[in-house]
Motif scaffolding. Structure first.
Motif, PDB file in Angstrom:
ATOM      1  N   ASP A   1       5.705  19.084   1.667  1.00 41.51           N
ATOM      2  CA  ASP A   1       4.388  19.400   1.113  1.00 41.51           C
ATOM      3  C   ASP A   1       4.130  18.584  -0.150  1.00 41.51           C
ATOM      4  OD1 ASP A   1       3.517  21.661   2.919  1.00 41.51           O
ATOM      5  OD2 ASP A   1       5.436  22.452   2.212  1.00 41.51           O
ATOM      6  N   ASP A   2       5.196  18.345  -0.889  1.00 40.31           N
ATOM      7  CA  ASP A   2       5.121  17.474  -2.059  1.00 40.31           C
ATOM      8  C   ASP A   2       6.502  16.861  -2.244  1.00 40.31           C
ATOM      9  OD1 ASP A   2       4.083  16.134  -4.225  1.00 40.31           O
ATOM     10  OD2 ASP A   2       3.146  17.913  -5.096  1.00 40.31           O
ATOM     11  N   ALA A   3       6.583  15.847  -3.109  1.00 38.28           N
ATOM     12  CA  ALA A   3       7.858  15.132  -3.185  1.00 38.28           C
ATOM     13  C   ALA A   3       8.034  14.431  -4.520  1.00 38.28           C
ATOM     14  CB  ALA A   3       7.962  14.111  -2.050  1.00 38.28           C
TER      15      ALA A   3
ATOM     16  N   PHE B   1       2.360   8.714   3.839  1.00 42.34           N
ATOM     17  CA  PHE B   1       1.027   9.159   4.257  1.00 42.34           C
ATOM     18  C   PHE B   1       1.110  10.392   5.159  1.00 42.34           C
ATOM     19  CE2 PHE B   1       0.849   4.514   3.624  1.00 42.34           C
ATOM     20  CZ  PHE B   1      -0.008   4.485   2.534  1.00 42.34           C
ATOM     21  N   SER B   2       2.073  10.392   6.085  1.00 50.35           N
ATOM     22  CA  SER B   2       2.256  11.571   6.939  1.00 50.35           C
ATOM     23  C   SER B   2       3.232  12.568   6.327  1.00 50.35           C
ATOM     24  CB  SER B   2       2.758  11.148   8.325  1.00 50.35           C
ATOM     25  OG  SER B   2       4.065  10.592   8.244  1.00 50.35           O
ATOM     26  N   LYS B   3       3.785  12.215   5.160  1.00 50.47           N
ATOM     27  CA  LYS B   3       4.706  13.082   4.422  1.00 50.47           C
ATOM     28  C   LYS B   3       5.946  13.422   5.253  1.00 50.47           C
ATOM     29  CE  LYS B   3       1.076  15.249   1.604  1.00 50.47           C
ATOM     30  NZ  LYS B   3       0.521  16.539   1.111  1.00 50.47           N
ATOM     31  N   THR B   4       6.574  12.382   5.777  1.00 51.73           N
ATOM     32  CA  THR B   4       7.788  12.580   6.568  1.00 51.73           C
ATOM     33  C   THR B   4       8.876  11.616   6.110  1.00 51.73           C
ATOM     34  OG1 THR B   4       6.967  11.052   8.261  1.00 51.73           O
ATOM     35  CG2 THR B   4       6.574  13.405   8.618  1.00 51.73           C
ATOM     36  N   ILE B   5      10.115  12.086   6.219  1.00 45.27           N
ATOM     37  CA  ILE B   5      11.283  11.285   5.864  1.00 45.27           C
ATOM     38  C   ILE B   5      12.295  11.405   6.994  1.00 45.27           C
ATOM     39  CG2 ILE B   5      13.194  10.973   4.239  1.00 45.27           C
ATOM     40  CD1 ILE B   5      11.440  12.243   2.089  1.00 45.27           C
ATOM     41  N   ALA B   6      12.758  10.270   7.498  1.00 38.53           N
ATOM     42  CA  ALA B   6      13.798  10.252   8.523  1.00 38.53           C
ATOM     43  C   ALA B   6      15.126   9.906   7.863  1.00 38.53           C
ATOM     44  CB  ALA B   6      13.463   9.240   9.606  1.00 38.53           C
TER      45      ALA B   6
ATOM     46  N   ARG C   1       0.839  -1.204   0.000  1.00 41.81           N
ATOM     47  CA  ARG C   1       0.000   0.000   0.000  1.00 41.81           C
ATOM     48  C   ARG C   1       0.873   1.253   0.000  1.00 41.81           C
ATOM     49  NH1 ARG C   1      -2.170   2.641   4.616  1.00 41.81           N
ATOM     50  NH2 ARG C   1      -3.820   4.142   4.072  1.00 41.81           N
ATOM     51  N   ALA C   2       1.920   1.262   0.818  1.00 41.56           N
ATOM     52  CA  ALA C   2       2.819   2.419   0.863  1.00 41.56           C
ATOM     53  C   ALA C   2       3.557   2.582  -0.463  1.00 41.56           C
ATOM     54  CB  ALA C   2       3.813   2.266   2.010  1.00 41.56           C
ATOM     55  N   ALA C   3       3.987   1.459  -1.050  1.00 40.25           N
ATOM     56  CA  ALA C   3       4.700   1.527  -2.327  1.00 40.25           C
ATOM     57  C   ALA C   3       3.793   2.067  -3.427  1.00 40.25           C
ATOM     58  CB  ALA C   3       5.226   0.142  -2.696  1.00 40.25           C
TER      59      ALA C   3
END
Length: 436
Positions: free
Chosen positions: A277-279, A263-268, A156-158
């Motif tokens: 905001d977009d990627a 989904f939360s638009k975050t990258i660690a 789903r994430a992919a």
């Protein structure tokens, strides 16, 4: 009446025979894509730079062989030149070409279909439309995205990432989606992740960043492009970004991605955490799906998959099957001295020509000549004013037989359309392109 072991075995055998009898017509009912070849047949899977070049040169070098190109898309899309198109600096007349026109011009057969499996023992490919037998097979199936490095088995994430944050490293639909994204971008933080080496067209993401920076600057958009790069700097782009686009681009080299939540638009990362905001999310890359299904993926010294198809570094056939040739971006290392060939369009095209030469020689019953490819890549390093760098990669054999690489960079402070002239020449070679 008791049910003895003998009765059980007899019943089981009868059941298996019954099932086999029912299954057999299904197998036999799979249609053949073409009538049996009157001579010998070469099947090419994948209509990118490598596959198209192989088809064209096979018709020239071995006119007695039947050549069939299988490709799932209806039209050819070029990745070279696409960054200019994405940001409105070029139209699409040089990017999109008709497969059937090339096939008609050079005299091979083009079939639009997707290959689902390969039976290497029977030398047969299986497609959505039917089966096709081959005497030689050329695989040029490109890449796939290794989303499992970020998401494990979370499909789903992919799928959400591919739909909403396309990388546009696979031609066609993704490029259109990314262009729409850039055309409609109104501001905020636009994050672009780069894959670790090796990946398709190494300088391309940096050129794309330059062009996006120029787009933000010219349109006076209040936003930033944040480039997260796990690799070392390439061609001095870090300096170019800071000098040309200090208010538009934040560049972070040697920044390893630890996790992504689309989904939360975050990258660690190992540097910091980022919210976007977009990627444009470029996952690690691997050989295309069919290379995995057919068992061509190489393994390292520990027995782990390298992610790339293992080929003979000189002759380009699969290491365990001399009837199958592997070319283009899907292949593994070429030499322990430098690793992978650059995964560029011209490199794939040259490998297609080498595979054609190999098969033509084998069809004549003679030893194939040892040939090596070359590569050229045109990269825009500045947009206003235009500046460009040509990256040339050349190869030769060392005394011990290993392949040696020489890379030369030529800076052009006043380009006059050399990239377009190069593309026209390449397209004329394997697409029968003629400018109207």
């Amino acid at each position: 009446m008791p049910f003895s072991r003998r009765s059980f075995l007899a019943a089981s055998t009868a059941l298996c025979a019954s099932l086999a009898a029912r299954a057999a017509p299904v197998t036999r009912s799979i249609p053949e894509l073409l009538p049996p070849s009157r001579g010998r047949r070469v099947v090419i899977v994948g209509g990118g730079w490598g596959g198209l070049s192989a088809a064209r040169h096979l018709r020239e070098l071995a006119p007695g062989l039947e050549v069939v190109l299988l490709e799932k898309n209806a039209a050819f899309w070029s990745l070279p030149l696409s960054n200019k198109w994405l940001t409105g600096l070029a139209d699409d007349r040089y990017l999109i070409h008709d497969y059937q026109a090339a096939a008609s011009a050079y005299g091979y057969t083009f079939i639009q279909t997707e290959v689902s499996a390969i039976d290497r023992d029977r030398r047969r490919v299986f497609t959505q439309a039917g089966t096709l037998d081959y005497d030689w097979l050329i695989l040029a199936v490109g890449i796939r995205y290794g989303y499992e490095a970020w998401y494990g088995d979370d499909r789903r994430a992919a799928e959400h990432t591919l739909k909403n944050y396309p990388c546009a490293c696979i031609p066609g639909r993704e490029q259109r989606a990314l262009k729409e994204k850039l055309d409609s971008f109104q501001g905020g933080d636009l994050v672009m992740t780069l894959p670790p080496m090796p990946y398709r067209c190494p300088p391309s993401p940096y050129e794309r960043a330059c062009m996006i920076g120029a787009l933000l600057k010219s349109r006076r958009i209040k936003g930033k492009l944040i480039v997260l790069d796990p690799n070392s700097q390439v061609l001095g782009f870090g300096r170019i970004f800071s000098e040309q686009y200090p208010d538009q681009i934040v560049y972070l080299p040697q920044t390893r991605i630890k996790s992504v939540d689309p989904f939360s638009k975050t990258i660690a990362t190992d540097v910091d955490d980022f919210r976007f905001d977009d990627a444009i999310l470029m996952a690690p890359q691997q050989a295309g799906d069919l290379a995995w299904k057919a068992g061509f993926i190489a393994r390292d010294s520990e027995g782990k998959p390298t992610g790339w198809a293992g080929q003979d570094p000189v002759h380009l056939h699969a290491k365990d099957d001399e009837k199958v040739f592997l070319i283009g971006d899907m292949i593994d290392q070429a030499s322990p001295l430098f690793g992978h060939y650059p995964k560029t369009g011209q490199m794939a095209s040259r490998q297609g020509r080498i595979a054609a030469s190999e098969i033509a020689a084998r069809a004549r019953g003679v030893a194939p000549e040892k040939l090596l490819p070359d590569s050229a890549c045109y990269v825009f390093t500045r947009i206003e004013p235009m500046e460009m760098t040509r990256v040339e990669s050349r190869y030769k054999f060392r005394g011990d037989g290993l392949i040696v690489q020489t890379v030369r960079q030529v800076h052009d402070p006043n380009p006059r359309g050399e990239d377009l002239q190069w593309a026209k020449a390449m397209f004329g070679e394997f697409l029968a392109f003629k400018e109207r």
